[in-house]
Design an enzyme around this catalytic site. Structure first.
Site, PDB file in Angstrom:
ATOM      1  N   ARG A 146       6.987   1.161   1.193  1.00 51.66           N
ATOM      2  CA  ARG A 146       7.788   2.306   1.636  1.00 51.66           C
ATOM      3  C   ARG A 146       8.282   2.005   3.047  1.00 51.66           C
ATOM      4  NH1 ARG A 146       8.445   3.481  -2.823  1.00 51.66           N
ATOM      5  NH2 ARG A 146       7.812   5.327  -3.981  1.00 51.66           N
ATOM      6  N   CYS A 168       0.860  -1.184   0.000  1.00 49.00           N
ATOM      7  CA  CYS A 168       0.000   0.000   0.000  1.00 49.00           C
ATOM      8  C   CYS A 168       0.900   1.240   0.000  1.00 49.00           C
ATOM      9  CB  CYS A 168      -0.910  -0.010   1.221  1.00 49.00           C
ATOM     10  SG  CYS A 168      -0.014  -0.105   2.758  1.00 49.00           S
ATOM     11  N   PRO A 169       0.344   2.398  -0.361  1.00 47.38           N
ATOM     12  CA  PRO A 169       1.178   3.604  -0.341  1.00 47.38           C
ATOM     13  C   PRO A 169       1.445   4.060   1.095  1.00 47.38           C
ATOM     14  CG  PRO A 169      -1.071   4.137  -1.011  1.00 47.38           C
ATOM     15  CD  PRO A 169      -1.026   2.654  -0.847  1.00 47.38           C
ATOM     16  N   HIS A 202      16.294  -0.798  -2.298  1.00 45.54           N
ATOM     17  CA  HIS A 202      15.201  -0.229  -3.120  1.00 45.54           C
ATOM     18  C   HIS A 202      15.404  -0.574  -4.601  1.00 45.54           C
ATOM     19  CE1 HIS A 202      11.956   3.085  -2.915  1.00 45.54           C
ATOM     20  NE2 HIS A 202      11.739   2.332  -3.970  1.00 45.54           N
ATOM     21  N   ASP A 223      12.952  -4.159   1.063  1.00 43.85           N
ATOM     22  CA  ASP A 223      13.550  -3.465  -0.082  1.00 43.85           C
ATOM     23  C   ASP A 223      13.538  -1.964   0.164  1.00 43.85           C
ATOM     24  OD1 ASP A 223      14.678  -3.426  -2.747  1.00 43.85           O
ATOM     25  OD2 ASP A 223      12.764  -2.592  -3.442  1.00 43.85           O
ATOM     26  N   GLU A 282      16.179   5.403   4.484  1.00 43.23           N
ATOM     27  CA  GLU A 282      16.992   4.948   3.351  1.00 43.23           C
ATOM     28  C   GLU A 282      17.595   6.081   2.544  1.00 43.23           C
ATOM     29  OE1 GLU A 282      13.939   2.749   1.081  1.00 43.23           O
ATOM     30  OE2 GLU A 282      14.145   4.286  -0.463  1.00 43.23           O
TER      31      GLU A 282
HETATM   32  P1  NAI Z   1      -1.595   1.038  -6.488  1.00 46.01           P
HETATM   33  O1  NAI Z   1      -2.089   2.430  -6.281  1.00 46.01           O
HETATM   34  O2  NAI Z   1      -1.959   0.317  -7.736  1.00 46.01           O
HETATM   35  O3  NAI Z   1      -2.104   0.112  -5.249  1.00 46.01           O
HETATM   36  C1  NAI Z   1      -2.052   0.534  -3.920  1.00 46.01           C
HETATM   37  C2  NAI Z   1      -3.213  -0.132  -3.193  1.00 46.01           C
HETATM   38  O4  NAI Z   1      -3.095   0.201  -1.811  1.00 46.01           O
HETATM   39  C3  NAI Z   1      -4.574   0.369  -3.689  1.00 46.01           C
HETATM   40  O5  NAI Z   1      -5.402  -0.727  -3.996  1.00 46.01           O
HETATM   41  C4  NAI Z   1      -5.107   1.162  -2.483  1.00 46.01           C
HETATM   42  O6  NAI Z   1      -6.530   1.101  -2.367  1.00 46.01           O
HETATM   43  C5  NAI Z   1      -4.411   0.433  -1.339  1.00 46.01           C
HETATM   44  N1  NAI Z   1      -4.404   1.179  -0.098  1.00 46.01           N
HETATM   45  C6  NAI Z   1      -4.353   2.529   0.087  1.00 46.01           C
HETATM   46  N2  NAI Z   1      -4.412   2.814   1.398  1.00 46.01           N
HETATM   47  C7  NAI Z   1      -4.518   1.612   2.050  1.00 46.01           C
HETATM   48  C8  NAI Z   1      -4.636   1.249   3.394  1.00 46.01           C
HETATM   49  N3  NAI Z   1      -4.691   2.178   4.363  1.00 46.01           N
HETATM   50  N4  NAI Z   1      -4.711  -0.076   3.703  1.00 46.01           N
HETATM   51  C9  NAI Z   1      -4.697  -1.017   2.728  1.00 46.01           C
HETATM   52  N5  NAI Z   1      -4.603  -0.723   1.429  1.00 46.01           N
HETATM   53  C10 NAI Z   1      -4.513   0.581   1.093  1.00 46.01           C
HETATM   54  O7  NAI Z   1      -0.023   1.101  -6.274  1.00 46.01           O
HETATM   55  P2  NAI Z   1       1.081   0.043  -6.745  1.00 46.01           P
HETATM   56  O8  NAI Z   1       1.553   0.412  -8.113  1.00 46.01           O
HETATM   57  O9  NAI Z   1       0.584  -1.326  -6.513  1.00 46.01           O
HETATM   58  O10 NAI Z   1       2.275   0.399  -5.733  1.00 46.01           O
HETATM   59  C11 NAI Z   1       2.127   0.164  -4.337  1.00 46.01           C
HETATM   60  C12 NAI Z   1       3.273   0.827  -3.592  1.00 46.01           C
HETATM   61  O11 NAI Z   1       4.491   0.163  -3.902  1.00 46.01           O
HETATM   62  C13 NAI Z   1       3.535   2.302  -4.003  1.00 46.01           C
HETATM   63  O12 NAI Z   1       2.713   3.189  -3.269  1.00 46.01           O
HETATM   64  C14 NAI Z   1       4.987   2.485  -3.674  1.00 46.01           C
HETATM   65  O13 NAI Z   1       5.093   3.001  -2.361  1.00 46.01           O
HETATM   66  C15 NAI Z   1       5.563   1.070  -3.706  1.00 46.01           C
HETATM   67  N6  NAI Z   1       6.528   0.892  -4.797  1.00 46.01           N
HETATM   68  C16 NAI Z   1       7.762   0.385  -4.503  1.00 46.01           C
HETATM   69  C17 NAI Z   1       8.711   0.186  -5.498  1.00 46.01           C
HETATM   70  C18 NAI Z   1      10.064  -0.416  -5.206  1.00 46.01           C
HETATM   71  O14 NAI Z   1      10.964  -0.304  -6.054  1.00 46.01           O
HETATM   72  N7  NAI Z   1      10.270  -1.077  -4.083  1.00 46.01           N
HETATM   73  C19 NAI Z   1       8.417   0.579  -6.879  1.00 46.01           C
HETATM   74  C20 NAI Z   1       7.059   1.025  -7.100  1.00 46.01           C
HETATM   75  C21 NAI Z   1       6.178   1.195  -6.080  1.00 46.01           C
END
Ligand code: NAI
Length: 328
Positions: free
Chosen positions: A234, A205-206, A295, A258, A263
């Protein structure tokens, strides 16, 4: 558009230059992060292009306006590092790359799970030193284990699909249910139930005020003893002090990170010749059942290409005065 690309590494440069053949933006690359000290480098550029560790608070955004910048292009999905309200008030447009390769991150989460489960990080070193003993390397079948996915958006859904292939039981916690996950048989539950019933918990989740430190001294005792926790979301989703206590008392059986709360002072750079001052990270690295990567979840060829193409496409749309679907 004239674009100052901050925090740029050789791989960013390669992918952006290659994608720019279709656009013809004027790109200038700076290795430095965008900070109040380096903001002057943006003088005369219409846009800055930044990454996850560049902190764009109100002060920095004001400095950018002073240099003539009117667009911030994030070459990442997360935007918790930008004060969006301040940007709006200052008339700065902010665009991002909402999706580039959910597969990259989901597959990295699985890599962390399998490595921690089967101890391949330890086996690799052992065998190279002539130690062929199996003691301490005992794992478990993924098949039949319950995996709780917090955040079942793009990345969480791909992870669910992979784990479904392993024969895992899927639990989900999200503000909204994802039909793709429901089709895989995922059961949506509240976060406490997910924590209590999962053998493996993976965070997707974000980072928001509500999700900050969702894993803390209160939530850890609610988990199964010996649980595996994976965070590729995160760093601040987890209270690091609390997780260290959970590892010390054995409640947390394995931890794959990760991302890490502090970080931005370390990740993406080579600090191997320095004395690292971050005692929490250094303590984490002493546990045999902890695996930390820097990361790199996003770091695949496909993802870098998609990031570059979307970033430059976002800038082209703004330059033409068209609405940009990736504007924040
Ligand atoms: P997305 O927006 O498609 O999915 C995020 C999901 O989290 C949504 O379904 C949303 O409803 C849910 N959410 C929001 N608040 C919540 C809560 N309080 N409890 C439970 N669920 C909740 O985003 P995506 O593309 O799946 O990315 C997710 C996260 O992964 C990003 O926000 C980013 O922080 C992280 N990320 C990490 C990367 C890395 O290299 N390690 C790269 C890209 C993203």
């Amino acid at each position: 558009m004239r674009v100052a690309v901050f925090s740029s590494k050789p791989y960013d440069r390669d992918s952006l230059i290659s994608a720019n053949a279709a656009h013809g933006h004027q790109l200038e690359f700076f290795e430095a992060a965008l900070t109040p000290q380096t903001c002057g480098l943006a003088e005369g550029f219409e846009a800055v292009c930044v990454f996850v560790h560049d902190q764009l608070d109100e002060h920095l955004l004001r400095c950018l306006v002073g240099e003539g910048v009117r667009v911030v292009a994030l070459r990442c999905a997360g935007f918790n590092n930008v004060d969006l309200a301040a940007a709006r008030a200052l008339g700065i447009q902010v665009v991002r790359v909402p999706a580039y390769s959910p597969h990259a991150v989901a597959e990295h989460a699985v890599a962390l799970m399998l490595t921690l489960n089967r101890h391949t990080h330890r086996a690799y070193n052992r065998v190279r030193e002539g130690n062929f003993a199996l003691n301490g390397l005992l794992g478990f079948d993924m098949h039949g284990k319950t995996v709780g996915i917090v955040g079942t958006g793009r990345i969480g859904a791909v992870l669910a699909r992979i784990l479904h292939g392993f024969g895992c039981v899927l639990l989900g916690a999200d503000l909204q249910e994802n039909p793709d996950c429901l089709a895989l048989g995922m059961r949506y539950v509240d976060r406490d139930t997910l924590l209590a019933e999962s053998d493996i918990i993976s965070l997707h989740c974000p980072l928001t005020p509500e999700t900050r430190h969702m894993i803390d001294v209160h939530s850890i005792p609610r988990m199964k003893r010996g649980v595996m926790l994976i965070n590729t979301g995160r760093g601040a989703l987890i209270d690091t002090q609390a997780i260290i206590a959970g590892l010390k008392n054995g409640h947390i059986g394995a931890l794959g990170l990760d991302v890490y709360e502090q970080e931005e002072h370390l990740f993406f750079e080579d600090h191997s010749n320095e004395i690292i001052q971050d005692d929490l990270l250094e303590r984490l690295l002493t546990f045999p059942n902890v695996l930390v990567t820097s990361h790199q979840g996003f770091f695949t060829r496909e993802a870098l290409t998609a990031i570059a193409e979307t970033t430059l496409g976002n800038l082209a749309r703004l330059e033409r005065g068209e609405p940009c679907p990736n504007a924040l």
